[in-house]
Design a protein around this motif. Sequence first.
Motif, PDB file in Angstrom:
ATOM      1  N   GLY A  36     -76.959  46.114   1.357  1.00 55.15           N
ATOM      2  CA  GLY A  36     -77.862  45.013   1.633  1.00 55.15           C
ATOM      3  C   GLY A  36     -79.212  45.136   0.963  1.00 55.15           C
ATOM      4  O   GLY A  36     -80.080  44.280   1.147  1.00 55.15           O
ATOM      5  N   ARG A  37     -79.410  46.188   0.179  1.00 54.45           N
ATOM      6  CA  ARG A  37     -80.704  46.410  -0.471  1.00 54.45           C
ATOM      7  C   ARG A  37     -80.484  47.281  -1.704  1.00 54.45           C
ATOM      8  O   ARG A  37     -79.440  47.931  -1.835  1.00 54.45           O
ATOM      9  CB  ARG A  37     -81.665  47.091   0.499  1.00 54.45           C
ATOM     10  N   PRO A  38     -81.432  47.324  -2.621  1.00 51.29           N
ATOM     11  CA  PRO A  38     -81.267  48.142  -3.823  1.00 51.29           C
ATOM     12  C   PRO A  38     -81.110  49.618  -3.475  1.00 51.29           C
ATOM     13  O   PRO A  38     -81.642  50.101  -2.479  1.00 51.29           O
ATOM     14  CB  PRO A  38     -82.562  47.906  -4.607  1.00 51.29           C
ATOM     15  N   LEU A  39     -80.363  50.320  -4.317  1.00 51.71           N
ATOM     16  CA  LEU A  39     -80.165  51.762  -4.182  1.00 51.71           C
ATOM     17  C   LEU A  39     -80.685  52.450  -5.441  1.00 51.71           C
ATOM     18  O   LEU A  39     -80.859  51.826  -6.484  1.00 51.71           O
ATOM     19  CB  LEU A  39     -78.681  52.078  -4.010  1.00 51.71           C
ATOM     20  N   THR A  40     -80.930  53.748  -5.337  1.00 51.74           N
ATOM     21  CA  THR A  40     -81.262  54.538  -6.525  1.00 51.74           C
ATOM     22  C   THR A  40     -79.952  55.142  -7.030  1.00 51.74           C
ATOM     23  O   THR A  40     -79.379  56.025  -6.397  1.00 51.74           O
ATOM     24  CB  THR A  40     -82.283  55.640  -6.202  1.00 51.74           C
ATOM     25  N   ILE A  41     -79.496  54.666  -8.181  1.00 52.04           N
ATOM     26  CA  ILE A  41     -78.162  55.034  -8.672  1.00 52.04           C
ATOM     27  C   ILE A  41     -78.189  55.479 -10.135  1.00 52.04           C
ATOM     28  O   ILE A  41     -77.321  55.071 -10.928  1.00 52.04           O
ATOM     29  CB  ILE A  41     -77.175  53.869  -8.492  1.00 52.04           C
ATOM     30  N   PRO A  42     -79.132  56.317 -10.542  1.00 47.96           N
ATOM     31  CA  PRO A  42     -79.139  56.727 -11.952  1.00 47.96           C
ATOM     32  C   PRO A  42     -77.873  57.469 -12.372  1.00 47.96           C
ATOM     33  O   PRO A  42     -77.433  57.339 -13.526  1.00 47.96           O
ATOM     34  CB  PRO A  42     -80.383  57.620 -12.052  1.00 47.96           C
ATOM     35  N   TYR A  43     -77.269  58.227 -11.444  1.00 42.43           N
ATOM     36  CA  TYR A  43     -76.025  58.935 -11.790  1.00 42.43           C
ATOM     37  C   TYR A  43     -74.918  57.934 -12.113  1.00 42.43           C
ATOM     38  O   TYR A  43     -74.174  58.098 -13.080  1.00 42.43           O
ATOM     39  CB  TYR A  43     -75.591  59.853 -10.647  1.00 42.43           C
ATOM     40  N   LEU A  44     -74.817  56.888 -11.304  1.00 46.94           N
ATOM     41  CA  LEU A  44     -73.800  55.871 -11.559  1.00 46.94           C
ATOM     42  C   LEU A  44     -74.066  55.162 -12.887  1.00 46.94           C
ATOM     43  O   LEU A  44     -73.145  54.893 -13.660  1.00 46.94           O
ATOM     44  CB  LEU A  44     -73.770  54.840 -10.429  1.00 46.94           C
ATOM     45  N   ALA A  45     -75.325  54.836 -13.131  1.00 42.93           N
ATOM     46  CA  ALA A  45     -75.671  54.133 -14.361  1.00 42.93           C
ATOM     47  C   ALA A  45     -75.284  54.945 -15.594  1.00 42.93           C
ATOM     48  O   ALA A  45     -74.885  54.378 -16.620  1.00 42.93           O
ATOM     49  CB  ALA A  45     -77.168  53.830 -14.379  1.00 42.93           C
ATOM     50  N   ALA A  56     -73.573  42.044   0.458  1.00 42.03           N
ATOM     51  CA  ALA A  56     -72.822  41.924   1.708  1.00 42.03           C
ATOM     52  C   ALA A  56     -71.984  40.653   1.597  1.00 42.03           C
ATOM     53  O   ALA A  56     -72.428  39.572   1.976  1.00 42.03           O
ATOM     54  CB  ALA A  56     -73.778  41.857   2.896  1.00 42.03           C
ATOM     55  N   PRO A  57     -70.779  40.745   1.071  1.00 42.31           N
ATOM     56  CA  PRO A  57     -70.075  39.553   0.585  1.00 42.31           C
ATOM     57  C   PRO A  57     -69.285  38.757   1.610  1.00 42.31           C
ATOM     58  O   PRO A  57     -68.708  37.732   1.264  1.00 42.31           O
ATOM     59  CB  PRO A  57     -69.143  40.131  -0.479  1.00 42.31           C
ATOM     60  N   GLY A  58     -69.180  39.193   2.852  1.00 42.83           N
ATOM     61  CA  GLY A  58     -68.550  38.361   3.869  1.00 42.83           C
ATOM     62  C   GLY A  58     -67.042  38.465   3.941  1.00 42.83           C
ATOM     63  O   GLY A  58     -66.419  39.358   3.370  1.00 42.83           O
ATOM     64  N   LEU A  59     -66.423  37.509   4.647  1.00 43.60           N
ATOM     65  CA  LEU A  59     -65.007  37.582   4.997  1.00 43.60           C
ATOM     66  C   LEU A  59     -64.079  37.515   3.789  1.00 43.60           C
ATOM     67  O   LEU A  59     -62.989  38.069   3.808  1.00 43.60           O
ATOM     68  CB  LEU A  59     -64.655  36.453   5.979  1.00 43.60           C
ATOM     69  N   GLU A  60     -64.485  36.809   2.743  1.00 40.54           N
ATOM     70  CA  GLU A  60     -63.645  36.689   1.553  1.00 40.54           C
ATOM     71  C   GLU A  60     -63.965  37.755   0.510  1.00 40.54           C
ATOM     72  O   GLU A  60     -63.597  37.618  -0.662  1.00 40.54           O
ATOM     73  CB  GLU A  60     -63.811  35.297   0.942  1.00 40.54           C
TER      74      GLU A  60
END
Length: 247
Positions: A36-45, A56-60
């Motif tokens: 629901g908010r930004p993360l610090t993801i330099p490893y992923l990048a 948070a994309p909901g039921l679908e």
Amino acid sequence: GEASARSVIDLPGVQQELVAAIVETGKPFVVVLINGRPLTIPYLAENAPAILEAWAPGLEAGNAIADVLFGTVNPGGKLPVSFPRAVGQIPIYYNHENTGRPGDPNNKYTSKYLDLPLGPLYDFGFGMSYTTFRIAQLRLSSTRLRRNGSLKVTVNVANTGSRAGDEVVQLYLHDPVATIVQPVRRLRGFQRVTLAAGASRDVSFTLSAEDVGFYDNDAEFRVEPGTIEVYVGNSSAATLTATFEVD
């Protein structure tokens, strides 16, 4: 959750260890972020072949994410926030005011971090798809904007990839000299464009005094004469630029 702040906004728990283990297999993979908010993801990048930000994309969610991952649809979303490189950069946002000594990697005595590059990990407005786009040929209908008039900004957008897709063209303004310091960039227009592979079209924005003015300390709207910088691109890091004068 609500009223639940975190002092560290990396991936929680052992999730990054899981990603590292998958990296070691040498197999292609995609990281799907549900947050629901930004993360610090330099490893992923640095290590993930692709990252899908699902918020948070909901039921679908399952159907929507599967459609994107398997190419049934071509995503065209753009970030509505900036993603920091590290928690120490917070607060970080695209429309900040400039400092007295703007960051310059070649000058030690400017505003920057010793251990991080300038700017966010992912800029406000950033987003990729399964095709590529080129935004070029920035033109202004006039080099002057009258206070009771308008001015048109036009660019050409081309799908340079192999499949149809959406691009969101974004227009930002900067007033470098004003009686009240202005943000380094202000988003003043955006348009989503759907183009077939190899197709191109012009996209135009109309600017008026409302786009270049601001409210002063007495809550009065002011339009001041001077130079306005225009930036057009696919994020707040747009480099295609021109200028016009406000009379």
